[in-house]
Design an enzyme around this catalytic site. Structure first.
Site, PDB file in Angstrom:
ATOM      1  N   GLY A 133      20.006  -1.300  33.809  1.00 29.22           N
ATOM      2  CA  GLY A 133      21.147  -0.399  33.929  1.00 29.22           C
ATOM      3  C   GLY A 133      22.096  -0.534  32.755  1.00 29.22           C
ATOM      4  N   GLU A 140       1.547   0.295  10.181  1.00 22.48           N
ATOM      5  CA  GLU A 140       0.088   0.126  10.026  1.00 22.48           C
ATOM      6  C   GLU A 140      -0.693   1.254  10.684  1.00 22.48           C
ATOM      7  OE1 GLU A 140      -1.735  -3.683  10.002  1.00 22.48           O
ATOM      8  OE2 GLU A 140       0.187  -4.709   9.790  1.00 22.48           O
ATOM      9  N   LEU A 155       0.836  -1.203   0.000  1.00 25.96           N
ATOM     10  CA  LEU A 155       0.000   0.000   0.000  1.00 25.96           C
ATOM     11  C   LEU A 155       0.873   1.256   0.000  1.00 25.96           C
ATOM     12  CD1 LEU A 155      -2.799   1.426   0.297  1.00 25.96           C
ATOM     13  CD2 LEU A 155      -2.516   1.216   2.773  1.00 25.96           C
TER      14      LEU A 155
END
Length: 389
Positions: free
Chosen positions: A349, A373, A135
């Protein structure tokens, strides 16, 4: 959140037998097949395809695919468990498993015709084929309607030209579902979804991204140069692609929420173990309120994120609207993943800053969850729009 979901949460969200079995199976699988080489893959950015073939043998690459297509036929509840457990071991493996299941495979499952399902789902569900979903482009992330990758019709074929970016399995995927503009710019009905096989002339993978985290999950370009795709490869109808993609992303948000849960859980579990073992001033650091309160906050926020994610999965299972609920889950769980992994590094740490201990990887991997997303900001936009309808 509806009252009925809350009132029944103890029943609705109790782990079922399948979830317990899946979690146990993944923990064993992780010890044998992921942990020994996980940091090696992370350093070299190797995408370990053999691991996904093994996950396919276990049915985890087709969790939601019905058994008649070679899948496991489970619900979103089991799917959330699978991704969460994988994510608590390695974010990269969980991300690729989730993208394969919810995006490429999920799109074909949800919108493919019977012929397309019969052809592709058995290969995807067993990981014979790895799936990709395209996409995003270089200049269009959330602004998908301005995409520049276009297809022009030529008889029974469509000719695709353009590039997709940030695509999981962009190089190694055997098949991709690609969203391409077939109409006018900014027209929500001007985008079409095509299934494109890797061997199609004019289709290839491009640049592989060098990422901060999730380094063993391949992210790369998809390049189309006069790529001719037959009209039979269209999912649904011409112009349906954008609407389909938004529905696929609703389910995809549950995937990223589950991935976030996994990272948050991994960071919390590692922190509890370390806090009990690490001695300072003659006692375990877990005895100090400054550390104990961090663990309490991490656990509480994990539980809240898990409830939001399971609520969205429950609505998805019942085929009820869940745009707002999946955005709730994705937004909150991803932020919790970042917070938990940050606190884990602090608890460890100086050791937390080294690659000899697991939390620096959770820390690096977690950030993708607030971006992929749909960013946290986009989730807020989705939630606000739903609230103000």
């Amino acid at each position: 959140m509806s009252g009925t979901v809350l009132e029944n949460s103890a029943i609705t969200f109790a782990k079922n037998e399948n979830q317990i079995m899946i979690a146990d199976m993944i923990r064993k699988f992780g010890k044998e097949h992921i942990l020994p080489k996980m940091m090696e893959w992370d350093e070299s950015q190797e995408f370990p395809i053999e691991v996904f073939k093994k996950l396919g043998d276990l049915g985890l690459m087709g969790v939601l695919v019905p058994t008649e297509y070679g899948g496991s036929g489970f619900s979103y509840t089991e799917y959330v468990t699978a991704i969460t457990e994988l994510g608590s071991i390695c974010g990269s493996i969980a991300l690729s498993m989730a993208a394969h299941n919810s995006l490429c495979t999920g799109h074909i499952l949800q919108f493919g015709n019977e012929e397309q399902k019969q052809k592709y789902l058995p290969k995807l569900a067993t990981a014979e084929w790895i799936g990709a979903w395209g996409l995003t482009e270089a200049n269009t992330g959330s602004d998908a309607m301005r995409m520049q990758c276009v297809a022009k019709q030529d008889g029974d074929y469509w000719v695709i030209n353009g590039t997709k970016n940030w695509i999981t399995h962009g190089i190694s995927g055997n098949v991709a579902v690609v969203l391409v503009r077939t109409g006018e710019l900014l027209d929500s009905h001007g985008i079409t979804a095509f299934i494109v096989e890797r061997t199609t002339p004019g289709f290839r993978g491009g640049k592989k991204e060098n990422k901060l985290g999730m380094r063993a999950s391949e992210t790369a370009e998809l390049i189309f140069e006069n790529c001719r795709v037959h009209k039979s490869q269209i999912l649904g109808n011409v112009g349906d692609g954008f609407v389909q993609a938004m529905k696929v992303l609703d389910g995809g948000r549950i995937s990223i929420a589950a991935l976030s849960l996994g990272i948050a859980k991994g960071a919390l579990d590692a922190s509890i173990k370390y806090a009990k073992e690490r001695q300072q001033f003659g006692q375990p650091i877990a005895n100090f309120q400054g550390i104990a309160f961090k663990l309490a906050d991490m656990a509480t926020e994990f539980e809240a994120a898990e409830l939001l994610t399971l609520q969205a999965a429950d609505l998805k299972n019942k085929h009820l609207p869940m745009t707002k609920e999946s955005a709730f889950a994705k937004y909150y769980a991803s932020e919790v993943a970042v917070k938990n992994s940050t606190e884990a590094v602090q608890i460890f740490g100086g050791y937390g800053y080294t690659k000899d201990f697991p939390v620096e990887k959770f820390y690096r991997d977690s950030k993708l969850c607030t971006i992929g997303e749909g960013t946290s900001e986009i989730q807020k936009l989705v939630i606000a729009r739903e609230l103000l309808k």
